[in-house]
Design an enzyme around this catalytic site. Structure first.
Site, PDB file in Angstrom:
ATOM      1  N   ASN A 394       0.841  -1.198   0.000  1.00 39.56           N
ATOM      2  CA  ASN A 394       0.000   0.000   0.000  1.00 39.56           C
ATOM      3  C   ASN A 394       0.871   1.240   0.000  1.00 39.56           C
ATOM      4  O   ASN A 394       1.603   1.511   0.961  1.00 39.56           O
ATOM      5  CB  ASN A 394      -0.908   0.028   1.231  1.00 39.56           C
ATOM      6  N   GLU A 395       0.841   1.987  -1.098  1.00 36.48           N
ATOM      7  CA  GLU A 395       1.407   3.337  -1.216  1.00 36.48           C
ATOM      8  C   GLU A 395       2.918   3.416  -1.038  1.00 36.48           C
ATOM      9  O   GLU A 395       3.455   4.513  -0.852  1.00 36.48           O
ATOM     10  CB  GLU A 395       0.715   4.305  -0.241  1.00 36.48           C
ATOM     11  N   ASP A 396       3.650   2.314  -1.129  1.00 32.40           N
ATOM     12  CA  ASP A 396       5.097   2.408  -0.974  1.00 32.40           C
ATOM     13  C   ASP A 396       5.745   3.144  -2.145  1.00 32.40           C
ATOM     14  O   ASP A 396       6.666   3.948  -1.949  1.00 32.40           O
ATOM     15  CB  ASP A 396       5.699   1.009  -0.824  1.00 32.40           C
ATOM     16  N   SER A 450      -0.480  -0.714  -4.614  1.00 30.03           N
ATOM     17  CA  SER A 450      -1.667   0.125  -4.756  1.00 30.03           C
ATOM     18  C   SER A 450      -1.338   1.463  -4.116  1.00 30.03           C
ATOM     19  O   SER A 450      -1.028   1.517  -2.924  1.00 30.03           O
ATOM     20  CB  SER A 450      -2.869  -0.510  -4.074  1.00 30.03           C
TER      21      SER A 450
END
Length: 805
Positions: A394-396, A450
């Protein structure tokens, strides 16, 4: 042997600490995560036969654990997500002592951080990225910092002569959906030539399915006209049961195991468009708009989440007409009960691997740890029909892109350089995890992260999925512009709001007597950075502010519901051209009582936005919107709309049909004066054929803006029943007053009948019971009925402008 435990719950049960969820107790109990803790138990063991094995099974230890049995070290753990099994046959005595020492994850993380250095990290303590533990435990912008430890999943002894070690089911549905293959492979230990293994497959009708064995020992079942599994919005959820039995030569049952599967064909469709490409899912060849939400762990103390609680949550998701949940990467690989319920109820699952908002390491030890974690997760989850896509994080990528001055990673560099770059975890997301998925869960869709897609993996809204955070934060774009901001798939977006006022009164204030919504105790239960600056901006642009507690709570919830309505209606409309394949609101739920982006609060009380989203996602929905004529300032830019107010607007009405059949209906549009309630104009289109799995544009025209008028659209079936309704109001609402609505709210048994002589905006029933609908726009001449079990005549309600004139 052992139930689920967590140190905070155990201390609470002994009344050694107060409830961390009440008042500001969180900060008074944080000493707990600075200590090491010891769990110890004594247990007898019956006689073990010579041919028997005895294993001690640890399904989940949180996180740094040293286990001894009778003073012998049997296990060292450093990963919350990995189960362990230890053979203890030779260590057992008539009475045994199991001792587990849990080191403080907080202190351990700080030691690693000091040794290895600080990396980019959004939310929580910087040390968390080095630990394989649920990341949200370290604090998030919606959750407290309560760093847990303990045996968070069961510990038990297993005695056996032979046990089923690995039980794998793969399935494939033919492209034409007319046939399917179920493949079953089983590994048992120890397994001698005298043992027998029996594989039985039972169909949804209760009848056995013929099974064959191939040359490699796999069992195969070939089905003609299989019963297919669908999300609940599009069909039924027939399930096949696979049962394995291992028996001895004498017929004694040595072990059994059962899995339940569903047969479905899942595709992620990415085809070229004029700009970018599509991103939508097809289930059994049916293109489906994915409307749903993001799931975070249901509690900061995970042992509290039991089967009943999961069942109630998934029931709310289904009743809210959501067909997909995204299990967010900062939490956990959810418990079996979660996925079982999604299988039974027809909710699709997007599952992130457990990485979120950080610059993770990728040294050899970390990679080995992640490998064990991913394999364990996929072995447990891969057979669930609800699981449709796995995402690496998530969002890395987004996190590192926005810290480019620190990371300075070149996305075009060759793979051979990834591990030695400033973004070594790219190897995890683009090589390690996809390889493991191909091996352990072939056929399951894998997506590197994502958001992902385009040159910087977020701002390009024409490729892949996006997280849209420029409305409730960032640029603070007016929420009325959500439809214009569509991405090909919006996997995160949202708007802050307060929980139910009863939730606030029960938990926010504790011993405080200061009940103002700007009190310290109130704001302690909002962890979002600069939340007042963001929420007040959005509220002040649209509504007349109030700081009376109940009205303040209502305005925050109305803000969220309005924003979500504009987003879901606008983006679902774009599914026709596949410009938007789905929208998952941030977030479904809360992990504690808090002001957050959730649409259902911690105590399972739906907020108004839940109902607005539900109506927008109905199988048949009608939408109506107006925009000022070109060149006029107006609703989408609140800067100076009063200087050049639009004299006319363009309006349009459409019908969204998620079913596979064309739907014949009548669309009615009325123009109603907000001040008088008088109908000034009517447009009606009869026998509209609303196209299947798409959007049908119905009515367009010009609307005069000489007085505030609400546009009321209704969808009426061939029997004359109202199937759907929607209303478009002048923006912003703060310019309108709502005196003398002459609203009637009549209780008839467990049903409420609502009428009004003048338009009512945002009628919300406040009673904390299970309403069939809520947050209603009530239009003259359009009676509405809602129901709720346990309803009494004492109905509390509020609407926009009530008692303010």
């Amino acid at each position: 042997m052992a139930n689920f435990f967590s140190i905070h719950l155990d201390l609470m049960s002994e009344r050694l600490i107060p409830d961390p969820f009440v008042g500001m107790n969180e900060k008074t109990v944080q000493w707990v995560h600075l200590k090491d803790w010891v769990y110890e138990c004594a247990f007898p063991i019956p006689e073990v036969k010579l041919e028997e094995w005895v294993d001690l099974v640890f399904e989940g230890l949180d996180t740094f654990a040293l286990a001894t049995l009778n003073d012998q070290v049997i296990l060292k753990s450093n990963n919350m997500f990995v189960p362990y099994r230890v053979n203890v046959s030779k260590l057992l005595k008539p009475m045994n002592i199991l001792r587990i020492v849990f080191e403080s994850p907080y202190i351990k993380g700080e030691e690693i951080l000091k040794d290895r250095g600080q990396r980019v990290c959004w939310n929580g303590h910087y040390s968390r990225i080095y630990l394989r533990k649920a990341q949200y435990h370290f604090g998030w912008d919606w959750g407290p910092s309560l760093v847990t430890c303990g045996p968070w999943k069961p510990i038990f002894l297993e005695k056996y002569t032979s046990r089923i070690k690995n039980f794998r089911v793969d399935s494939h549905v033919a492209e034409d959906l007319q046939s399917a293959i179920i493949s079953v492979s089983v590994e048992a230990e120890p397994f001698s030539k005298d043992h027998k293994m029996n594989v039985v497959i039972i169909g949804p009708d209760g009848n056995p399915v013929p099974v064959q064995e191939d040359d490699l020992g796999q069992r195969l079942a070939k089905l003609i006209a299989p019963q297919l599994w669908y999300p609940h919005t599009h069909g039924e959820q027939p399930l096949y049961v696979i049962r394995i039995t291992v028996t001895s030569s004498s017929g004694e049952v040595l072990d059994t195991s059962t899995k339940t599967i569903g047969l479905r064909r899942i595709q992620l469709i990415q085809t070229p468009l004029k700009e970018g490409s599509t991103f939508y899912f097809a289930v059994n060849n049916v293109p489906i708009f994915m409307g749903g939400s993001n799931w975070i762990p249901g509690d900061n103390f995970l042992p509290r989440m039991d089967a009943d609680r999961y069942s109630r949550w998934i029931d709310l998701v289904v009743k809210g007409k959501q067909n997909m949940l995204r299990v967010w990467g900062g939490g956990i690989y959810e418990q079996d009960e979660f996925y079982d319920e999604c299988d039974r109820r027809g909710v699709l699952v997007w599952q992130d691997f457990c990485f979120a908002c950080g610059q993770y390491p990728a040294d050899a030890e970390f990679l080995q740890n992640v490998t064990e974690e991913a394999v364990a997760a996929l072995e447990r989850l891969r057979s669930h029909p609800s699981l449709v896509i796995l995402a690496g994080n998530n969002e890395d990528y987004q996190c590192l892109r926005q810290a480019d001055d620190i990371v300075n990673h070149d996305m075009s560099m060759p793979e051979s350089e990834w591990l030695t770059s400033t973004f070594p975890a790219r190897h995890i997301y683009e090589r390690l995890l996809p390889d493991i998925v191909r091996e352990q869960a072939p056929g399951t869709i894998y997506w590197p992260g994502s958001p992902w897609g385009g040159e910087d993996n977020n701002t390009d809204r024409t490729i892949g999925d996006v997280h849209l955070w420029n409305v409730s934060s960032g640029m603070l774009v007016p929420y009325q512009r959500y439809p214009d901001l569509a991405g090909r798939f919006v996997s995160e977006f949202g708007m802050l709001s307060c929980p139910h006022v009863d939730t606030i009164k029960k938990t926010f204030f504790g011993d405080s007597k200061d009940f103002h919504p700007q009190s310290e105790a109130f704001e302690f239960h909002c962890k979002a950075n600069s939340y007042e600056k963001r929420m007040f901006t959005c509220m002040g642009e649209n509504f007349r502010m109030s700081f009376e507690l109940a009205r303040y709570v209502y305005l925050s919830q109305l803000l969220q519901s309005e924003a979500m309505g504009w987003a879901f209606r606008g983006w679902r409309r774009k599914f026709e051209g596949k410009e938007c394949g789905g929208a998952l609101v941030w977030q479904t739920n809360d992990s504690w009582p808090v002001t957050s982006w959730s649409i259902i609060d911690y105590f399972e009380r739906p907020k108004p936005a839940y109902f607005v989203i539900s109506r927008a996602l109905a199988p048949l929905a009608v939408g109506v919107v107006r925009k000022p004529l070109a060149g006029a300032a107006g609703i989408v830019a609140h800067s100076t709309p009063h200087i050049y107010p639009p004299r006319k607007s363009n309006f349009s009405v459409w019908v969204a049909n998620a079913t596979e059949k064309e739907y014949f209906c009548t669309v009615e549009l009325k123009f109603i004066s907000i001040e008088s309630g008088v109908e000034t104009r009517t447009a009606q289109h009869e026998k509209i054929g609303a196209k299947a799995t798409g959007t049908t544009e119905v009515i367009m025209g010009e609307c005069p803006e000489d007085e505030p008028t609400v546009l009321s659209a209704r969808l009426i079936n061939e029997s004359g029943e109202v199937v759907a309704r929607e209303a478009d109001w002048p923006q912003p609402l703060k310019y309108i007053t709502f005196p003398d609505r002459e609203l009637e709210v009549a209780v008839r048994g467990e049903e409420v009948v609502v009428r009004a002589r003048r338009p009512v905006k945002g009628l919300v029933f406040l009673n904390g019971i299970g309403w069939s609908d809520n947050c209603l726009d009530v239009i003259p001449g359009d009676e509405q009925r809602v129901s709720a079990k346990g309803l009494t005549e004492n109905i509390e309600y509020i609407y926009y402008g009530k008692d303010e004139n």
